[in-house]
Design a protein around this motif. Sequence first.
Motif, short mmCIF file in Angstrom:
data_model
loop_
_atom_site.label_atom_id
_atom_site.label_comp_id
_atom_site.label_asym_id
_atom_site.label_seq_id
_atom_site.Cartn_x
_atom_site.Cartn_y
_atom_site.Cartn_z
N PHE A 325 -63.18 39.03 -4.82
CA PHE A 325 -63.79 38.20 -4.01
C PHE A 325 -63.19 36.87 -3.65
N ILE A 326 -61.97 36.84 -4.34
CA ILE A 326 -61.26 35.46 -3.86
C ILE A 326 -59.61 36.14 -3.91
N SER A 327 -58.97 35.88 -3.06
CA SER A 327 -57.59 36.41 -2.97
C SER A 327 -56.85 35.84 -1.73
N ALA A 328 -55.56 36.17 -1.55
CA ALA A 328 -54.78 35.70 -0.65
C ALA A 328 -53.56 36.74 -0.25
N ASP A 329 -53.48 37.00 0.99
CA ASP A 329 -52.45 38.20 1.52
C ASP A 329 -51.05 37.36 1.14
N GLU A 330 -49.99 38.33 1.68
CA GLU A 330 -48.77 37.85 1.30
C GLU A 330 -48.44 36.54 2.05
N ALA A 331 -48.85 36.46 3.28
CA ALA A 331 -48.52 35.10 3.99
C ALA A 331 -49.17 33.97 3.75
N GLY A 344 -66.97 37.51 3.67
CA GLY A 344 -68.49 38.23 3.20
C GLY A 344 -68.92 37.52 1.90
N TYR A 345 -67.92 36.94 1.18
CA TYR A 345 -68.38 36.27 -0.11
C TYR A 345 -68.17 34.85 0.09
N GLN A 346 -69.09 34.04 -0.97
CA GLN A 346 -69.22 32.73 -0.80
C GLN A 346 -68.69 32.37 -2.33
N ALA A 347 -68.15 31.20 -2.69
CA ALA A 347 -67.74 30.62 -3.98
C ALA A 347 -67.71 29.33 -4.03
N CYS A 348 -68.03 28.66 -5.37
CA CYS A 348 -67.88 27.27 -5.33
C CYS A 348 -67.84 27.05 -6.96
N VAL A 349 -67.54 25.90 -7.12
CA VAL A 349 -67.22 25.22 -8.49
C VAL A 349 -68.33 24.59 -8.97
N GLY A 363 -64.31 22.92 -13.18
CA GLY A 363 -65.92 23.36 -13.46
C GLY A 363 -66.00 24.90 -13.32
N HIS A 364 -67.04 25.46 -13.41
CA HIS A 364 -67.41 26.86 -13.58
C HIS A 364 -67.58 27.46 -12.24
N LEU A 365 -66.71 28.67 -12.13
CA LEU A 365 -66.83 29.35 -10.76
C LEU A 365 -67.94 30.03 -10.82
N ALA A 366 -68.51 29.97 -9.63
CA ALA A 366 -69.66 30.82 -9.25
C ALA A 366 -69.46 31.53 -7.89
N VAL A 367 -70.10 32.93 -7.84
CA VAL A 367 -69.78 33.46 -6.58
C VAL A 367 -70.93 34.15 -6.17
N LYS A 368 -71.11 34.61 -4.88
CA LYS A 368 -72.22 35.45 -4.33
C LYS A 368 -71.74 36.19 -3.26
N GLY A 369 -72.25 37.48 -2.92
CA GLY A 369 -71.79 38.20 -1.62
C GLY A 369 -72.66 39.56 -1.52
N PRO A 370 -72.18 40.46 -0.85
CA PRO A 370 -72.67 41.47 -0.77
C PRO A 370 -73.05 42.61 -1.78
N THR A 371 -71.98 42.28 -2.84
CA THR A 371 -72.34 42.98 -4.00
C THR A 371 -72.75 42.46 -5.05
N GLY A 372 -73.15 42.88 -6.18
CA GLY A 372 -73.43 42.16 -7.41
C GLY A 372 -74.50 41.23 -7.30
N CYS A 373 -75.04 40.74 -7.95
CA CYS A 373 -74.53 41.05 -9.50
C CYS A 373 -75.91 41.43 -10.40
N ARG A 374 -76.10 42.69 -10.91
CA ARG A 374 -77.12 43.08 -11.74
C ARG A 374 -76.80 43.67 -12.92
N TYR A 375 -77.11 43.05 -13.98
CA TYR A 375 -77.01 43.37 -15.12
C TYR A 375 -78.14 44.55 -15.76
N LEU A 376 -77.63 45.19 -16.60
CA LEU A 376 -78.64 46.16 -17.07
C LEU A 376 -79.55 45.40 -17.96
N ALA A 377 -79.09 44.31 -18.80
CA ALA A 377 -80.04 43.69 -19.75
C ALA A 377 -80.45 42.34 -19.11
N ASP A 378 -81.81 42.26 -19.00
CA ASP A 378 -82.51 41.16 -18.56
C ASP A 378 -82.19 39.77 -18.97
#
Length: 514
Positions: A325-331, A344-349, A363-378
Motif C-alpha cells: 500500500f506504500i511504494s515507489a517505482d524505479e523512477a 486506491g489507498y490512504q495512509a497517514c501518521v 508517529g504510528h502508520l495507519a492505512v485504509k483502502g479497498p482491502t483489509g482489515c478484518r481480523y478473525l479475533a474481535d
Amino acid sequence: LQFPARLNCAHELLDRWVESGQGDRPCIRAPGGVCWTYAQLQAQANRIAHVLVREMGLVPGNRVLLRAPNNPMLAACWFAVMKAGGIAVATMPLLRAKELKQIIDKAQVSHALCDHSLAGELEAAAAQCPTLQQLRHFRDPSPQGLEAAMARQGAQFDNVATAADDTCIIAFTSGTTGQPKGTMHFHRDVMAICACWPPHVLKAAPDDVFIGSPPLAFTFGLGGLLLFPMSIGASTVLLEKAAPPLLLPAIQEFGATVLFTAPTSYRAMAADAKRLRIGAPHGGTLRKCVSAGEALPAATRQLWKDATGIELIDGIGSTEMLHIFISADEAHAVPGATGTVVPGYQACVLDDEGRPVAPGVIGHLAVKGPTGCRYLADERQRQYVKHGWNVTGDAYVLDERGYFHFQSRTDDLIVSAGYNIAAPEVEDALLAHPAVAECAVIGVPDEERGQLVKAFVVLREGHRPGEALVQELQDFVKRSIAPYKYPRAIEFRDSLPRTETGKLQRYRLKPGAV
Ligand code: 3UK
C-alpha cells in the motif's frame, strides 16, 4: 474500484484467459522443464475442485488448509478452492504440528490438501484437531493420493457463483512475535490488489516471467508470484527451494524478468548477481526487482544497483491489507524512504492519541483502502482498527513531498539516555560498511542509560572479528548518523534469527530470549 455483486477470482484470473482463446499462453513454470499453460492449470484446478466437492464433501464456506512448497500443484489447489467457493488457509512450509494446530483451530479448518513432502507435521496436528475431517496428499503416487482421485474426475467445472464479498482467504500473519493472527479477505480483495499496485507501480507486461522466493502462503508471494502475473496473462516460475544460491541460477535458467524477494536475499545475492551479469542493463534478462517484508536500507538499494544496474522497487504491505500500500517505482525511488501511498489507498501518521502529526514528526502508520482489515479475533479488531484505519505497528515519518520513511516497528524503538533511537537506522548505517553482511540492533537493559544500543553483526567473507573492528564500526556509525546512536556494544555472530518471510526477529536476540 467497482466490482459486480457476483465475483469469483478464479474466473477473473484463470478461466477468463481460456474463454478468450488465450489458454495456450504459458502460465506456470517449474524446474525439470515443467510448463503449464493457462488451459492446463484450469483443467487441473477443475479436477481438484470436483474431488473437493464430490469426494471430500466440501460446501461453500468450508475452510481448506493448503500446505506445500511453491509448486504448480499448490497453485492448482488454490484455484480449486476458489472455484468450489471454499476459503483457502495456506500455511508456511516450516510450521510445526503445534503451530498448525493453532491455525486449524482458529480458522475452523475442515479440509486439507497437503504436499506429500510436508505431510509429517500436518498428520501429527490432524490427530488432535477435531474440525479437520478430510485430508488428501498430492504428489503422492498411492491410490489414496489426490492425483488418483483427479484422474476419476472431468476437466470441466462450473464455478460456485460466489459473492464479491464472500471470504476466500484466511491469511495468518507470520508475526515477528507472539501467536499467529488470522485475517479475512474477499474475492473482490484479491482483484483489488491486482488493480492497485501492479498497474501503477510494477508495470509488468504479458511477456514478463515472474520469479522469487516468498512462499505462496505469505501474501507477498501469493500476489507477486501467482495473482499479479496471472492478472495480466504473464507467466510465473514456482521454485520449491529459492534460497539465494538457488535463485540466481533459476533466474538465468528461466530467463526471468521480474523478481520478488526480501532485502536480506538481495544482500546475499549481490556479489554473484554482478558476476553473472543478471540485470538487463548488463545484458541479463532481469528488469524489475521488488523488495518487501522488511525495511530496505539505503545501503542495500545501492548494493543491488551497483550489482545489476536495477533500481529496486520497495513496498510495504501486510497480511492485514493483503498486499503493498506504500511504494515507489524505479523512477520515483528515494533511498531510505518506502515511497508514496499506492493509488486506491490512504495512509497517514498518527500520534499516540490518534491525531495526525505534522510532516517530519514520528508517529504510528495507519492505512485504509479497498482491502483489509478484518481480523478473525474481535479483540484484535478493536485494538488495531480505529475508524476503519489499520494501525500497522510501524513507526513512520511522512515528509513534505508525501514520502513515507520507515523508522522501526513500534516495539523496536530503543530509548537510551532519554533519546529515541530507531534500530533500523543504526542497522542501515552499519550495513554501509564493507565488512558488514547482516546486522541487527536492539536495546539491552542498562543501569545508567535505561537501554543501551547493542549491535549483532555478521561479517562478510575475509573480515575478522575483534576489538579493532568494533572500534572501526563504532567510529563509522558516528560519522554517518548522530553520534549518540552508535552501538556501544557489538557482538559478532555467524547468522541472525529470521522468520520464513525474511524478517529479522530482534526479540530473539534480547538477553534471556530462547
Ligand atoms: C514490515 C516493511 C518496511 C512492516 C507483506 C508485502 O510483510 C508483509 O506482511 P506481514 O504481515 O508484515 C507486515 C509488516 O512487515 N514490512 C513489510 N514490508 C516493509 N517495513 N518496509 C517495507 N517495505 O513492519 C509491516 O507492518 O508479514 C509485504 C506484501 C504483502 C505482505 N503480506
